[in-house]
Scaffold this motif. Structure first.
Motif, short mmCIF file in Angstrom:
data_model
loop_
_atom_site.label_atom_id
_atom_site.label_comp_id
_atom_site.label_asym_id
_atom_site.label_seq_id
_atom_site.Cartn_x
_atom_site.Cartn_y
_atom_site.Cartn_z
N ALA A 63 -2.03 -0.87 -7.69
CA ALA A 63 -3.20 -1.76 -7.65
C ALA A 63 -3.95 -1.31 -6.39
O ALA A 63 -3.42 -1.07 -5.30
CB ALA A 63 -3.00 -3.26 -7.83
N LEU B 195 -4.54 -5.80 -2.75
CA LEU B 195 -3.15 -6.22 -2.37
C LEU B 195 -2.97 -7.65 -3.25
O LEU B 195 -1.72 -7.72 -3.64
CB LEU B 195 -3.01 -6.46 -0.93
CG LEU B 195 -2.98 -5.15 -0.15
CD1 LEU B 195 -2.66 -5.35 1.21
CD2 LEU B 195 -1.85 -4.46 -0.95
N ALA C 150 -1.83 -7.00 -6.45
CA ALA C 150 -0.45 -6.17 -6.63
C ALA C 150 0.62 -7.17 -6.25
O ALA C 150 1.57 -7.05 -7.13
CB ALA C 150 -0.25 -5.22 -5.56
N VAL D 42 -0.68 -11.86 2.69
CA VAL D 42 -1.94 -10.89 2.28
C VAL D 42 -3.13 -11.75 2.41
O VAL D 42 -4.14 -11.02 2.99
CB VAL D 42 -1.68 -10.51 0.77
CG1 VAL D 42 -3.00 -10.00 0.14
CG2 VAL D 42 -0.81 -9.67 0.56
N SER E 152 -5.45 -11.05 5.56
CA SER E 152 -5.51 -9.83 5.97
C SER E 152 -6.68 -9.30 5.50
O SER E 152 -7.56 -9.93 4.70
CB SER E 152 -4.26 -9.17 5.73
OG SER E 152 -4.23 -8.82 4.45
N SER E 153 -7.08 -8.04 5.58
CA SER E 153 -8.24 -7.38 4.89
C SER E 153 -8.02 -7.14 3.45
O SER E 153 -8.79 -6.66 2.82
CB SER E 153 -8.61 -6.28 5.57
OG SER E 153 -7.56 -5.28 5.35
N GLU F 93 -7.34 -4.97 1.45
CA GLU F 93 -7.58 -3.56 0.54
C GLU F 93 -6.85 -2.74 1.35
O GLU F 93 -6.54 -2.47 2.35
CB GLU F 93 -9.05 -3.28 0.70
CG GLU F 93 -9.74 -4.04 -0.52
CD GLU F 93 -11.49 -3.58 -0.31
OE1 GLU F 93 -11.54 -2.54 0.43
OE2 GLU F 93 -12.12 -4.60 -0.57
N GLU F 94 -6.24 -1.89 0.22
CA GLU F 94 -5.31 -0.57 0.49
C GLU F 94 -6.22 0.45 0.97
O GLU F 94 -6.97 0.79 0.16
CB GLU F 94 -4.27 -0.51 -0.52
CG GLU F 94 -3.39 0.73 0.01
CD GLU F 94 -2.47 1.25 -1.06
OE1 GLU F 94 -2.53 0.53 -2.25
OE2 GLU F 94 -1.49 1.80 -0.63
N SER F 95 -6.10 1.04 2.14
CA SER F 95 -6.92 2.03 2.41
C SER F 95 -6.44 3.30 1.88
O SER F 95 -5.54 3.98 2.22
CB SER F 95 -6.99 2.29 4.08
OG SER F 95 -5.80 2.52 4.41
N PHE F 96 -7.09 3.94 0.83
CA PHE F 96 -6.63 5.03 0.15
C PHE F 96 -7.52 6.38 0.87
O PHE F 96 -8.62 6.19 1.15
CB PHE F 96 -7.14 5.05 -1.17
CG PHE F 96 -6.21 4.38 -2.38
CD1 PHE F 96 -5.12 5.17 -2.75
CD2 PHE F 96 -6.38 3.19 -2.67
CE1 PHE F 96 -4.03 4.37 -3.26
CE2 PHE F 96 -5.60 2.53 -3.31
CZ PHE F 96 -4.52 3.27 -3.92
N ASN G 45 1.32 1.61 2.41
CA ASN G 45 1.13 0.36 2.80
C ASN G 45 2.10 -0.44 2.83
O ASN G 45 3.35 -0.42 2.10
CB ASN G 45 0.14 -0.24 1.73
CG ASN G 45 -0.48 -1.47 2.04
OD1 ASN G 45 0.22 -2.49 2.42
ND2 ASN G 45 -1.73 -1.55 1.87
N LYS H 53 3.06 -2.88 -0.15
CA LYS H 53 3.41 -2.34 -1.26
C LYS H 53 4.87 -1.86 -1.08
O LYS H 53 5.67 -1.93 -2.22
CB LYS H 53 2.58 -1.00 -1.35
CG LYS H 53 1.13 -1.36 -1.90
CD LYS H 53 1.12 -1.67 -3.44
CE LYS H 53 -0.36 -1.90 -3.85
NZ LYS H 53 -1.17 -0.64 -3.79
N TYR I 33 0.88 -6.77 11.52
CA TYR I 33 -0.40 -6.70 11.26
C TYR I 33 -1.33 -7.29 12.29
O TYR I 33 -2.60 -6.92 12.79
CB TYR I 33 -0.78 -7.54 10.01
CG TYR I 33 -2.12 -7.34 9.74
CD1 TYR I 33 -2.75 -6.44 9.06
CD2 TYR I 33 -3.11 -8.59 9.78
CE1 TYR I 33 -4.09 -6.29 8.58
CE2 TYR I 33 -4.36 -8.62 9.47
CZ TYR I 33 -4.80 -7.36 8.62
OH TYR I 33 -6.18 -7.30 8.33
#
Lengths: 145, 161, 175, 112
Positions: free
Chosen positions: C22, C25, C28, C70, C73-74, C76-79, D23, D26, D96
């Motif tokens: 996902a 986050l 997820a 989560v 925090s921001s 979003e996972e940075s892909f 991550n 994850k 973080y």
């Protein structure tokens, strides 16, 4: 930390006590029905978390509560070890000896020391889960963004 | 006062859970109820004397029947909208003013609205309820207020206030 | 029984795959809840009500903790594109998984068929535990009597973990 | 047998997540998935056909009970899993706050 809306607050006021009561029931009847110290302890911690999340508190009462809960947790752990040592002193020399009379299978007061273990482990688990939650909140309050 | 009420309520709850009237069980139940009352008595509802008035219980039973009837009607309505091939829905959030004053009554009203299919109460701010509605019949507050909360409000007023 | 458990486990695998892939986050974390609550149903089907009660509460509290982490925090996972090192790591991982699966297929010939297995200690516990400990719930009897050391170690691990959490979170960071 | 294979499939999904994701949240999720598959495996080993839950009824002793030993092991393992997840979450939230990212590669580069 801010509380939630009136709906959540009022429902939590009515329900939280009953959830706590159910946790005590699961712990006390742990040697007769499914459940026991672990399950009941986490349920009790859940009812406390529900009250904190819905009502919201200020920082100082959180810190005070955390110190009290830490003491309760340590005391419960020491009690578990003390009962185990008591088994060592009475009767045969075995750690975790069940030295109390066993009673009939299926009664509420039976199984010797097992209900006592259940109660203390339940208190310990409840206190530690609650401390983990409190420390997450305190950390968030302590360091503004 | 509210500590004693919570004690009695949780003892009744204990008896319902165990359904065992031996002496040891009753003693454990009393101890557990005292612990519960000490922990949660501070947060319990304030006007506990209202629990002692029998007519409120009578209106509560009447209210249960009204609620089940409304729920059935709303169920059929939502089922019609789902099964209809054209799906005649028109969702949106409306703002309803309620005349109820106490917080408990507002909570009961909001929960009743949420449990009726098709409407969900999103938030309460002062006297206004924000309600998500699956089919907005009109945009006039005079018209839609009785449709949503008209059936519940007068009974809740008799139960709680 | 086997079919039902396989179907639920299949759903859990789908939830796990979604949780790993996902982008958001928060979704997820919530998809991770699918796996936990599926496990509750499996425990109920496998006749383990104690475990079902514990798992359903523990999973809820784990979700609360993960959402608390989560949310501030921001999210979003940075892909980014996999570089050479990432590609090598992924390929190595796949090879490890394939090798492990091969070993599992060899080892699975030693497993009993589901529902027929019986451990050696099981009969002793089932026949003796109720009389020896006086507890109707055999799991509680085994946890606190025959396996008391396990439980004491578990309590100590819990205290240590709480101490660790307090130490890590209360630390004032260097300016 | 299919149930065992599915259980191991769940374990490999978790392992895949641990290896390929960068991550931290994850990775924590993948670890908890691996944990869950292990619990399921223990519960599968203990199951016996037509067995009942291991709660003795003194009036009726001739029943087949499910094996209580794996359930006991899982019972302690679940609570320890909660504790370790909490510890992991504490470490993640601390990282973080310091580095403003969940990406382990970036944390590696920023360190020092």
């Amino acid at each position: 930390m801010k509380g939630m809306t009136i709906i959540v607050k009022k429902t939590a006021q009515l329900i939280a006590g009953m959830i706590f009561m159910y946790g005590i029931y699961v712990i006390v009847h742990g040697h007769l029905t499914p459940g026991g110290g672990f399950a009941g302890g986490v349920i009790m911690a859940g009812s406390l978390i529900l009250v904190i999340l819905s009502h919201g508190t200020d920082f100082f009462s959180l810190v005070k509560e955390e110190m009290g809960t830490t003491i309760v947790e340590s005391a419960a752990t020491i009690c578990v070890i003390l009962i185990a040592t008591a088994g060592f002193l009475f009767g045969t020399k075995v750690f975790f000896n069940n030295f109390l009379p066993k009673g009939n299978v299926g009664d509420l007061v039976s199984a010797g020391v097992l209900p006592l273990y259940n109660i203390f482990v339940g208190i310990e688990v409840a206190a530690s889960v609650f401390i983990i939650f409190l420390s997450l909140i305190i950390f968030k309050e302590e360091s503004p963004k | 006062m509210k500590y004693i009420t919570l004690f009695i309520l949780s003892f009744i709850f204990w008896l319902l859970l165990t359904f065992d009237f031996s002496v040891s069980n009753l003693i454990v139940g009393v101890v557990a109820s005292i612990i519960t009352a000490l922990f949660f008595g501070k947060f319990f509802i304030t006007n506990v004397y209202k629990l002692l008035q029998p007519r409120r219980y009578f209106w509560f039973i009447v209210y249960l029947f009204i609620f089940i009837w409304e729920c059935l009607k709303a169920n059929l309505d939502v089922a019609y909208r789902v099964l209809h091939p054209a799906m005649p829905i028109r969702p949106g959030i409306v703002k309803v003013k309620t005349t109820l004053k106490s917080d408990m009554a507002k909570m009961l009203l909001a929960n009743s609205i949420t449990m009726t299919p098709g409407t969900i109460s999103v938030d309460i701010i002062d006297d206004y309820l924000y309600i998500h509605w699956i089919y907005i019949r009109s945009e006039d507050p005079e018209v839609y207020t009785p449709i949503i909360i008209g059936a519940f409000e007068k009974y809740i007023k008799r139960i709680i206030e | 029984m086997e079919v039902a458990i396989s179907i639920i486990t299949g759903l859990m695998i789908l939830g796990a795959l979604f949780a790993i892939h996902a982008k958001d986050l928060l979704s997820a974390v919530i998809a991770c809840g699918i796996v936990g609550y599926g496990l509750v149903i499996c425990f109920l089907l496998l006749k383990a009500p104690d475990l079902a009660i514990v798992q359903i509460v523990v999973d809820t509290i784990t979700l609360i903790m993960m959402v608390a982490v989560v949310l501030d925090s921001s999210r979003e996972e940075s892909f980014s594109r996999l570089d050479t090192f990432g590609k090598i790591a992924a390929a190595t991982g796949l090879i490890i998984i394939v090798v492990l699966f091969y070993f599992f297929i060899i080892a699975s010939s030693n497993l009993d068929v589901l529902g027929k297995s019986s451990l050696r200690m099981a009969n002793a516990y089932i026949h003796g535990a109720a009389q020896k400990t006086g507890s109707a719930n055999l799991v509680t009897g085994v946890v606190f009597d025959f396996r008391g050391y396990d439980t004491m170690g578990e309590a100590v691990v819990l205290v240590t973990a709480v101490l660790g959490v307090l130490t890590i979170l209360r630390l004032k960071g260097k300016k | 047998m299919i149930a065992y294979y599915m259980c191991f499939g769940l374990f490999f999904v978790g392992l895949y997540g641990v290896i390929t994701r960068r991550n931290l949240v994850k990775i924590a999720i993948s670890l908890s998935i691996m944990e869950i598959s292990t619990f399921l495996f223990f519960a599968l080993i203990g199951y016996i056909d037509n067995g009942v839950a291991p709660i003795v009824n003194p009036a009726d002793p001739d029943k087949i009970y499910v094996d209580p030993l794996p359930q006991t092991l899982v019972l302690t393992a679940i609570v320890i899993g909660l504790a370790t997840t909490a510890l992991l979450m504490a470490v993640i939230i601390r990282l973080y706050r310091k580095y403003k990212t969940f990406d382990i590669r970036e944390i590696n580069e920023l360190r020092g």
